[in-house]
Write an enzyme that holds these catalytic residues in place. Structure first.
Site, PDB file in Angstrom:
ATOM      1  N   LEU A   9     -27.620   4.548  -0.842  1.00  0.00           N
ATOM      2  CA  LEU A   9     -27.263   4.499   0.701  1.00  0.00           C
ATOM      3  C   LEU A   9     -26.174   3.860   1.032  1.00  0.00           C
ATOM      4  O   LEU A   9     -26.462   2.680   1.213  1.00  0.00           O
ATOM      5  CB  LEU A   9     -28.965   4.881   1.413  1.00  0.00           C
ATOM      6  N   ALA A  10     -25.242   3.979   1.484  1.00  0.00           N
ATOM      7  CA  ALA A  10     -24.008   3.263   1.788  1.00  0.00           C
ATOM      8  C   ALA A  10     -23.418   4.059   3.054  1.00  0.00           C
ATOM      9  O   ALA A  10     -22.183   3.285   3.168  1.00  0.00           O
ATOM     10  CB  ALA A  10     -23.236   2.661   0.576  1.00  0.00           C
ATOM     11  N   ARG A  16     -23.691  -6.286  11.242  1.00  0.00           N
ATOM     12  CA  ARG A  16     -24.246  -7.716  12.053  1.00  0.00           C
ATOM     13  C   ARG A  16     -23.267  -8.455  10.921  1.00  0.00           C
ATOM     14  O   ARG A  16     -23.135  -9.769  11.109  1.00  0.00           O
ATOM     15  CB  ARG A  16     -25.892  -7.757  11.164  1.00  0.00           C
ATOM     16  N   GLN A  72     -22.191  11.362   5.344  1.00  0.00           N
ATOM     17  CA  GLN A  72     -22.981  11.299   5.903  1.00  0.00           C
ATOM     18  C   GLN A  72     -22.464  11.069   7.294  1.00  0.00           C
ATOM     19  O   GLN A  72     -21.962   9.840   7.388  1.00  0.00           O
ATOM     20  CB  GLN A  72     -24.795  10.482   5.353  1.00  0.00           C
ATOM     21  N   ASP A 102     -26.274  -2.804  -0.490  1.00  0.00           N
ATOM     22  CA  ASP A 102     -26.422  -3.917  -0.067  1.00  0.00           C
ATOM     23  C   ASP A 102     -27.909  -4.614  -0.100  1.00  0.00           C
ATOM     24  O   ASP A 102     -28.215  -5.968   0.160  1.00  0.00           O
ATOM     25  CB  ASP A 102     -26.797  -4.665   1.733  1.00  0.00           C
ATOM     26  N   ASN A 384      16.362 -18.637 -11.426  1.00  0.00           N
ATOM     27  CA  ASN A 384      16.580 -18.038 -11.659  1.00  0.00           C
ATOM     28  C   ASN A 384      16.388 -16.888 -11.093  1.00  0.00           C
ATOM     29  O   ASN A 384      16.761 -15.717 -11.114  1.00  0.00           O
ATOM     30  CB  ASN A 384      14.535 -17.787 -12.667  1.00  0.00           C
ATOM     31  N   ALA A 421      20.802 -35.485 -19.441  1.00  0.00           N
ATOM     32  CA  ALA A 421      20.330 -35.722 -18.034  1.00  0.00           C
ATOM     33  C   ALA A 421      21.164 -34.975 -16.499  1.00  0.00           C
ATOM     34  O   ALA A 421      22.459 -35.705 -16.539  1.00  0.00           O
ATOM     35  CB  ALA A 421      20.023 -37.529 -18.003  1.00  0.00           C
TER      36      ALA A 421
END
Ligand code: UD1
Ligand code: CA
Length: 451
Positions: A9-10, A16, A72, A102, A384, A421
């Protein structure tokens, strides 16, 4: 034994959580809350396994992919959710486990214990109970004078005496499916207008059917997450378990309190996880590797005996014996060859380094390919991006990139070539050639210049 079907069931709102994200999609240890529940159901061989969605249904169903779901809408309580869920459960099934999206720590063993208790006692319902130190918010299990379960009373409907009961309903059950189908329309609306699944307990008792209780010994395993305080507490417990399992498998986790490891991470024995480290997603760590202190590794492979110190690694591969950090950032698509060294404010993106490459000091390599044993001087940068397109840089094996070399892509630097360098290299460099200057140009190298 015929298959036991499952219903998760979800559909509830999860008010909350105060969240835009549906509650059951909040991640815990790298996996959505509901996926933990589904993994336990799958481990207990529930088949088919159907999810009842509702609030945030589009998001939840997208996250669930091809899994069977039923919507649902509106959400009129847990009994209504089960009634709708039953439309997707085949007639052939004889037992149905109902749980909730949950309760992420629910163990597969608890589900199996429920289905065998229900079948063994030919009970209408086997329900999973636990003794909670603080039972507030839960449905209380009310027993008669002989100790048999008489009812589950929801907090809202409980009088002062019932509120003192510390044995609570966890919200996971196994039902005799034939009986459930015959009775589900008889559940009366509660005072709030919701249909309570827990009213089935009284209905079973009234019909002379047995209700048996399976007791979970650890309240944490059945704790339902209702707010973000519980989310953090349950996640901490989950991470502690994950770490302990790795430790038992031969992984050193120096300081579990400052370490986080997601559920899908794999770690080979004798790896060492130093403090303040996060291993996330599908990360795999090889034997003898040392990760941390202070590293965050997501969806990456760390080779055997590699070291990743105080670095950030995302969707990358680190070769056997490579040294990363301190302070390196490996971004998506980086492949660091065996025994290579990348550190001290170095960034690598979508770049492959061969074996034994040294990139020791503040530099950036993006969309590049470096052969074996290349030396990347301090401050070397691949330019790049030309403002609209990314271009590749290829550096041959054994090349020596001097301090502060800029490599303007697209560009190829040949094997064994050298850049001076501060050079800004805008043309390809031939194998063995030395270039210097801005823009860089070849200089002849001969015996007189190489004292
Ligand atoms: C429920 C139980 C309670 C138990 C507690 C354990 C009922 C009436 N009460 O209370 O006895 O102690 O779980 O945590 O069942 N849901 C739907 N459709 C709905 C309503 C809820 O799918 O219309 C889903 C929710 O998404 C959630 C689960 O059912 O996953 C439980 O709903 P919730 O409102 O959280 O029930 P609790 O008040 O916690
Ligand atoms: Ca709940």
């Amino acid at each position: 034994m015929s298959a036991v079907a499952g219903l998760v069931l979800a559909a509830g709102q999860g008010t909350r959580m105060r969240s835009r994200l549906p509650k059951v999609l909040h991640p815990l240890a790298g996996r959505a809350m509901i996926d933990h529940v589904l993994a336990a159901c799958a481990a207990a061989n529930l088949d088919p396994l159907v999810v009842v969605t509702g609030h945030g249904g589009d998001q939840v169903e997208t996250a669930l992919g091809s899994r069977p779901v039923v919507r649902q809408d509106p959400q009129r309580g847990t009994a209504d959710a089960v009634k709708i869920g039953l439309t997707r459960i085949p007639e052939s099934a004889q037992q149905l486990v109902v749980t909730m999206g949950d309760v992420p720590l629910l163990p597969a063993e608890a589900i199996e214990a429920l289905s065998s208790a229900q079948a063994g006692a030919d009970a209408a319902i086997a329900l999973l109970a636990v003794v909670m130190g603080d039972p507030s918010g839960y449905g209380r299990i009310v027993r008669d004078s002989s100790g048999n379960v008489a009812a589950v009373v929801e907090e809202a409907d409980a009088d002062a005496a019932v509120r003192t009961v510390v044995e609570i309903n966890s919200g996971t059950y196994c039902f005799d499916l034939g009986w459930l189908r015959s009775i589900i329309d008889s559940v009366p609306p509660s005072a709030s207008g919701e249909y309570y699944l827990t009213d089935l307990v009284r209905l079973a008792v009234d019909a002379g059917r047995r209700v048996v209780v399976v007791t979970a010994d650890d309240p944490l395993t059945v704790t339902g997450i209702n707010d973000r305080v519980q989310l953090a507490a349950v996640e901490a417990a989950l991470v502690a378990r994950i770490i302990a399992a790795h430790q038992r498998d031969g992984v050193t986790v120096v300081d579990p309190a400052t370490t986080r490891i997601d559920v899908e991470v794999t770690i080979e024995p004798d790896a060492r996880i130093e403090p303040w480290t996060i291993l996330a997603g599908t990360t795999a760590v090889g034997a003898g590797a040392i990760v941390g202190p202070g590293s965050v590794v997501t969806d990456s492979r760390i080779g055997a005996d590699a070291r990743v110190v105080a670095s950030w690694v995302e969707s990358a591969e680190v070769g056997v014996g490579a040294r990363i950090g301190p302070m390196a950032h490996l971004r998506a698509g980086s492949v660091i060859g065996p025994s290579s060294e990348v550190g001290n404010f170095a960034e690598v993106k979508n770049t492959r380094l061969g074996r034994g490459v040294r990139q020791h000091h503040f530099s950036y390599l993006g969309d590049a390919e470096l052969g074996d044993e290349v030396n990347v001087g301090a401050g070397t940068v691949t330019a790049n991006f030309d403002g609209s397109t990314k271009h590749r840089t290829v550096v041959g094996a054994g090349a020596f990139l001097g301090v502060d070399t800029t490599l303007r892509a697209p560009l190829t630097v040949g094997e064994g070539a050298t850049t001076g360098a501060g050079s800004v290299v805008i043309h390809d460099v031939a194998p063995g050639e030395t270039v210097v200057g801005v823009p860089a140009h070849p200089i002849r190298t001969g015996p007189d210049e190489h004292a």
